[in-house]
Design a protein around this motif. Structure first.
Motif, short mmCIF file in Angstrom:
data_model
loop_
_atom_site.label_atom_id
_atom_site.label_comp_id
_atom_site.label_asym_id
_atom_site.label_seq_id
_atom_site.Cartn_x
_atom_site.Cartn_y
_atom_site.Cartn_z
N SER A 99 -70.35 10.30 -12.55
CA SER A 99 -69.09 9.76 -12.02
C SER A 99 -67.95 10.77 -12.09
O SER A 99 -67.06 10.78 -11.24
N GLY A 100 -67.95 11.65 -13.10
CA GLY A 100 -66.90 12.65 -13.20
C GLY A 100 -66.94 13.64 -12.05
O GLY A 100 -65.90 14.02 -11.51
N HIS A 101 -68.15 14.07 -11.68
CA HIS A 101 -68.27 14.98 -10.54
C HIS A 101 -67.82 14.30 -9.24
O HIS A 101 -67.11 14.91 -8.43
N ILE A 102 -68.23 13.05 -9.05
CA ILE A 102 -67.88 12.34 -7.82
C ILE A 102 -66.38 12.13 -7.73
O ILE A 102 -65.77 12.27 -6.66
N GLU A 103 -65.76 11.82 -8.85
CA GLU A 103 -64.31 11.62 -8.84
C GLU A 103 -63.58 12.94 -8.58
O GLU A 103 -62.53 12.97 -7.93
N MET A 104 -64.12 14.05 -9.11
CA MET A 104 -63.52 15.36 -8.84
C MET A 104 -63.59 15.68 -7.35
O MET A 104 -62.61 16.18 -6.77
N ILE A 105 -64.73 15.41 -6.71
CA ILE A 105 -64.86 15.65 -5.27
C ILE A 105 -63.84 14.81 -4.50
O ILE A 105 -63.14 15.29 -3.61
N ARG A 106 -63.76 13.53 -4.87
CA ARG A 106 -62.88 12.61 -4.14
C ARG A 106 -61.41 13.02 -4.26
O ARG A 106 -60.68 13.09 -3.26
N MET A 107 -60.96 13.32 -5.48
CA MET A 107 -59.55 13.62 -5.68
C MET A 107 -59.17 14.97 -5.06
O MET A 107 -58.08 15.11 -4.48
N THR A 108 -60.04 15.96 -5.16
CA THR A 108 -59.72 17.28 -4.60
C THR A 108 -59.62 17.22 -3.08
O THR A 108 -58.67 17.74 -2.48
N ILE A 109 -60.60 16.59 -2.44
CA ILE A 109 -60.58 16.54 -0.97
C ILE A 109 -59.45 15.66 -0.47
O ILE A 109 -58.73 16.01 0.48
N ASN A 110 -59.24 14.49 -1.10
CA ASN A 110 -58.17 13.60 -0.66
C ASN A 110 -56.79 14.22 -0.82
O ASN A 110 -55.88 13.97 -0.03
N ARG A 111 -56.63 15.04 -1.86
CA ARG A 111 -55.33 15.64 -2.12
C ARG A 111 -55.03 16.80 -1.16
O ARG A 111 -53.88 17.02 -0.79
N LYS A 112 -56.07 17.53 -0.73
CA LYS A 112 -55.83 18.75 0.04
C LYS A 112 -56.10 18.59 1.54
O LYS A 112 -55.76 19.48 2.31
N MET A 113 -56.70 17.50 1.96
CA MET A 113 -56.92 17.30 3.38
C MET A 113 -55.68 16.69 4.04
O MET A 113 -54.83 16.10 3.36
N ASP A 114 -55.59 16.82 5.35
CA ASP A 114 -54.49 16.24 6.11
C ASP A 114 -55.00 14.94 6.76
O ASP A 114 -55.73 15.00 7.75
N PRO A 115 -54.65 13.77 6.21
CA PRO A 115 -55.22 12.52 6.75
C PRO A 115 -54.79 12.19 8.17
O PRO A 115 -55.41 11.35 8.82
N SER A 116 -53.75 12.86 8.66
CA SER A 116 -53.33 12.61 10.04
C SER A 116 -54.22 13.33 11.05
O SER A 116 -54.21 12.99 12.24
N LYS A 117 -54.98 14.33 10.58
CA LYS A 117 -55.85 15.09 11.47
C LYS A 117 -57.30 15.10 11.03
O LYS A 117 -58.18 15.42 11.83
N MET A 118 -57.57 14.81 9.75
CA MET A 118 -58.93 14.93 9.21
C MET A 118 -59.40 13.60 8.64
O MET A 118 -58.59 12.71 8.33
N PHE A 119 -60.71 13.48 8.48
CA PHE A 119 -61.31 12.35 7.77
C PHE A 119 -62.54 12.85 7.02
O PHE A 119 -63.15 13.86 7.41
#
Length: 224
Positions: free
Chosen positions: A81-101
């Motif tokens: 779960s720690g690895h999965i949460e790291m993936i989720r938080m890093t991508i969600n924080r650095k991606m642009d939700p208006s252009k990416m998913f």
């Protein structure tokens, strides 16, 4: 001193067309449960190590559904779960939700791993469940990213996530994966040495069947 201005010919490539891409309502990665849910009358079952769950090539989830970008495992391993949460938080924080998913391509942690307390004597049965993991095989797509963006925009944070994972992984695109397949096929066709690993193992040359592992007889030294 005479200065002569020269106008060179510029040839800028037109930007790619993303008009066919539709962004989902929830573009960010969703939270995954740390513990699987069981019925109230069922005791959570324990399980042996089952190393075969992360050995060998991935048979199903090896292609990008949206044919854009993502992270692919290069060898087997486990994610908790720690690895999965790291993936989720890093991508969600650095991606642009208006252009990416981004979308998950792995399950929630479901395989239980047990552990005994420190200083316990041997015996006494199997230990209690410590945490849950999800096994990953080589070639498995872990997370997929798409949208109205180019690979250079997503490569920076996808590479960052791939380097932190507990096993070897890479950030790649659909075009790069297709080029790798073509290159592998070209090298296979251009090989003039008949004594490949598959030929040697199939014909038991040098009595290799007596000392190689059963997995090598199946995958010919390609997967550990």
């Amino acid at each position: 001193m005479i200065q002569i201005q020269v106008a060179g010919m510029k040839n800028f490539q037109p930007p790619p067309d993303y008009s066919h891409i539709q962004l989902p309502e929830r573009p960010k990665l969703q939270f995954k449960d740390k513990v699987p849910t069981y019925p109230s009358n069922l005791k959570p079952p324990k399980m042996s190590k089952r190393l075969t769950f992360m050995r060998g090539p991935e048979p199903i989830h090896t292609e990008f559904i949206h044919k854009q970008y993502g992270i692919v495992a290069l060898c087997g391993g486990r994610l908790h779960s720690g690895h999965i949460e790291m993936i989720r938080m890093t991508i969600n924080r650095k991606m642009d939700p208006s252009k990416m998913f981004a979308v998950w391509r792995i399950d929630s942690p479901w395989q239980p791993l047990t552990r005994k307390g420190q200083g316990k004597r041997m015996g006494g049965g199997k230990g209690a469940i410590d945490h849950y993991v999800v096994p990953i095989k080589a070639g498995r797509v872990i997370v997929e990213l798409g949208g109205k963006c180019e690979f250079e925009q997503a490569f920076t944070f996808l590479k960052e996530v791939a380097h932190i994972l507990p096993f070897k992984a890479k950030a790649t695109s659909y075009e790069l994966m297709e080029a790798e397949k073509i290159e592998q096929q070209r090298l296979k066709n251009a090989n003039i040495n008949p004594y490949t690993a598959e030929y040697v193992i199939r014909n038991n040359m040098g009595g290799c069947h007596t000392w190689i592992s059963p997995s090598d007889k199946k995958w010919y030294f390609k997967y550990v």
